[in-house]
Design a protein around this motif. Structure first.
Motif, PDB file in Angstrom:
ATOM      1  N   HIS A 175      23.067  83.902  11.160  1.00 45.00           N
ATOM      2  CA  HIS A 175      23.938  84.660  12.072  1.00 45.00           C
ATOM      3  C   HIS A 175      23.204  85.917  12.531  1.00 45.00           C
ATOM      4  N   ALA A 176      22.432  86.484  11.602  1.00 48.25           N
ATOM      5  CA  ALA A 176      21.682  87.723  11.869  1.00 48.25           C
ATOM      6  C   ALA A 176      20.330  87.456  12.527  1.00 48.25           C
ATOM      7  N   LYS A 177      20.051  86.177  12.827  1.00 47.63           N
ATOM      8  CA  LYS A 177      18.794  85.777  13.487  1.00 47.63           C
ATOM      9  C   LYS A 177      17.550  86.035  12.647  1.00 47.63           C
ATOM     10  N   MET A 178      17.712  86.021  11.339  1.00 43.57           N
ATOM     11  CA  MET A 178      16.534  86.137  10.469  1.00 43.57           C
ATOM     12  C   MET A 178      15.909  84.756  10.322  1.00 43.57           C
ATOM     13  N   LYS A 179      14.611  84.759  10.026  1.00 46.01           N
ATOM     14  CA  LYS A 179      13.942  83.505   9.721  1.00 46.01           C
ATOM     15  C   LYS A 179      14.001  83.303   8.214  1.00 46.01           C
ATOM     16  N   VAL A 180      14.395  82.090   7.814  1.00 41.83           N
ATOM     17  CA  VAL A 180      14.657  81.833   6.397  1.00 41.83           C
ATOM     18  C   VAL A 180      13.693  80.792   5.829  1.00 41.83           C
ATOM     19  N   LEU A 181      13.236  81.073   4.616  1.00 40.71           N
ATOM     20  CA  LEU A 181      12.490  80.072   3.856  1.00 40.71           C
ATOM     21  C   LEU A 181      13.107  80.040   2.447  1.00 40.71           C
ATOM     22  N   ALA A 182      13.375  78.846   1.919  1.00 40.28           N
ATOM     23  CA  ALA A 182      14.026  78.798   0.609  1.00 40.28           C
ATOM     24  C   ALA A 182      13.480  77.664  -0.250  1.00 40.28           C
ATOM     25  N   PHE A 183      13.429  77.951  -1.527  1.00 42.11           N
ATOM     26  CA  PHE A 183      12.942  76.980  -2.508  1.00 42.11           C
ATOM     27  C   PHE A 183      13.975  76.787  -3.611  1.00 42.11           C
ATOM     28  N   SER A 184      14.080  75.533  -4.077  1.00 46.23           N
ATOM     29  CA  SER A 184      14.871  75.244  -5.278  1.00 46.23           C
ATOM     30  C   SER A 184      13.911  74.858  -6.378  1.00 46.23           C
ATOM     31  N   ILE A 185      14.189  75.330  -7.569  1.00 47.68           N
ATOM     32  CA  ILE A 185      13.467  74.794  -8.720  1.00 47.68           C
ATOM     33  C   ILE A 185      14.400  73.790  -9.366  1.00 47.68           C
ATOM     34  N   ILE A 186      13.896  72.597  -9.568  1.00 47.69           N
ATOM     35  CA  ILE A 186      14.729  71.534 -10.144  1.00 47.69           C
ATOM     36  C   ILE A 186      14.750  71.725 -11.659  1.00 47.69           C
ATOM     37  N   THR A 187      15.921  72.114 -12.149  1.00 42.23           N
ATOM     38  CA  THR A 187      16.017  72.463 -13.570  1.00 42.23           C
ATOM     39  C   THR A 187      16.695  71.381 -14.405  1.00 42.23           C
ATOM     40  N   ASP A 188      17.323  70.429 -13.736  1.00 39.08           N
ATOM     41  CA  ASP A 188      17.977  69.326 -14.441  1.00 39.08           C
ATOM     42  C   ASP A 188      18.173  68.205 -13.434  1.00 39.08           C
ATOM     43  N   LEU A 189      18.470  67.013 -13.944  1.00 40.65           N
ATOM     44  CA  LEU A 189      18.563  65.868 -13.042  1.00 40.65           C
ATOM     45  C   LEU A 189      19.967  65.287 -12.986  1.00 40.65           C
ATOM     46  N   GLY A 190      20.439  65.123 -11.770  1.00 44.16           N
ATOM     47  CA  GLY A 190      21.723  64.471 -11.536  1.00 44.16           C
ATOM     48  C   GLY A 190      21.475  63.076 -10.991  1.00 44.16           C
ATOM     49  N   VAL A 191      20.599  62.380 -11.680  1.00 42.33           N
ATOM     50  CA  VAL A 191      20.229  61.030 -11.250  1.00 42.33           C
ATOM     51  C   VAL A 191      20.833  60.065 -12.268  1.00 42.33           C
ATOM     52  N   LEU A 192      21.575  59.088 -11.777  1.00 40.55           N
ATOM     53  CA  LEU A 192      22.242  58.157 -12.702  1.00 40.55           C
ATOM     54  C   LEU A 192      21.232  57.560 -13.675  1.00 40.55           C
TER      55      LEU A 192
END
Ligand code: HPA
Length: 271
Positions: free
Chosen positions: A220-237
């Motif tokens: 909304h503020a017209k900033m440029k965004v970069l984001a990372f997730s660290i995978i800390t656990d698995l939600g995989v069946l």
């Protein structure tokens, strides 16, 4: 709200002479990047007028101004989560302050559960897009046109150029990087197996309890965004086990030097 944000920005300007273009929000267990910041000027959230105060374990709560390499940055150590009871205006208040300070780039990190079956614990996922499943929207209500448009475009919520730079840096440095869609939910429960499966089916690769509100306001503020997730656990069946906040923090800690390096290098390469 505008008056409050202005007051806060004014307070910060009085305290800090070198206002940066780059802001970083550090997620659960990911506070270590601040060790790379030099010439630090720290301001506790509790000192800042109108700032909410962070409560959750593992989040200390201060703004850190300083240098990352040659570049001036501000890092938020500790963020405000919706599940803590803050409303969306409070959760995103710091991003509004950044906007009034003239911040142009927002870097975000978080811990997340991986739903993509090719992900492993400790992987870093570059967020390419998100799905907003929070029950409240940060832009709901009267729009302040001085802050942004009523109906913001979200076709590139995570800036493509920044994503390319991050991918390039990862490649050059042999850092394994995953790519995917982040599902933002309110928490504070981790997901049931059926919920992980549902988030996978609707197009999610990782799920977490943050980031989406801040990224919406940054757009909304017209900033440029970069984001990372660290995978800390698995939600995989088949790979779902009990998750605790402590385990999430520990898994995040292991991957964080690589993520800190990526963020630092991206900031180095852009003006
Ligand atoms: N779900 C939601 N939030 C999270 C998770 C998860 O599995 N891991 C870390 N944050």
């Amino acid at each position: 709200m505008y008056t409050k944000v202005q007051e806060t920005a004014k307070y910060i300007r009085k305290k800090v002479s070198d206002i940066p273009k780059y802001a970083i929000i550090l997620g659960t267990g990911l506070g270590e990047l601040v060790n790379a910041i030099t010439d630090k000027r720290e301001i506790e959230y509790s000192e800042i007028p109108n700032f909410p105060v962070s409560t959750v374990e593992g989040h200390s709560g201060k703004l850190i101004f300083g240098k990352l390499g040659e570049k001036s940055v501000v890092a938020m150590q500790g963020r405000f989560h919706y599940y803590e009871g803050y409303n969306m205006q409070e959760v995103t208040f710091p991003v509004r302050v950044f906007q009034l300070l003239g911040i142009e780039y927002l870097f975000v990190s978080n811990a997340a559960g991986g739903m993509n079956s090719s992900f492993e614990i400790g992987d870093i996922m570059l967020i390419e897009d998100h799905i907003n499943l929070f029950p409240e929207h940060p832009l709901r209500g009267k729009n302040d046109d001085t802050l942004g448009t009523r109906f913001p475009d979200m076709s590139e919520a995570y800036n493509k150029e920044l994503r390319c730079i991050a991918a390039q840096i990862a490649k050059e440095n042999n850092i394994k990087l995953q790519y995917g869609v982040y599902v933002g939910t309110q928490g504070p429960t981790f997901e049931t197996p059926a919920e992980y499966n549902y988030f996978r089916i609707i197009g999610g690769d990782a799920v977490g309890m943050s980031t989406v509100p801040e990224v919406i306001v940054a757009n909304h503020a017209k900033m440029k965004v970069l984001a990372f997730s660290i995978i800390t656990d698995l939600g995989v069946l088949g790979k779902i086990v009990e998750v605790t906040h402590t385990e999430v923090q520990e898994a995040a800690k292991i991957a964080q030097p690589k993520m800190a390096f990526l963020m630092q290098e991206v900031i180095k390469r852009i003006d």
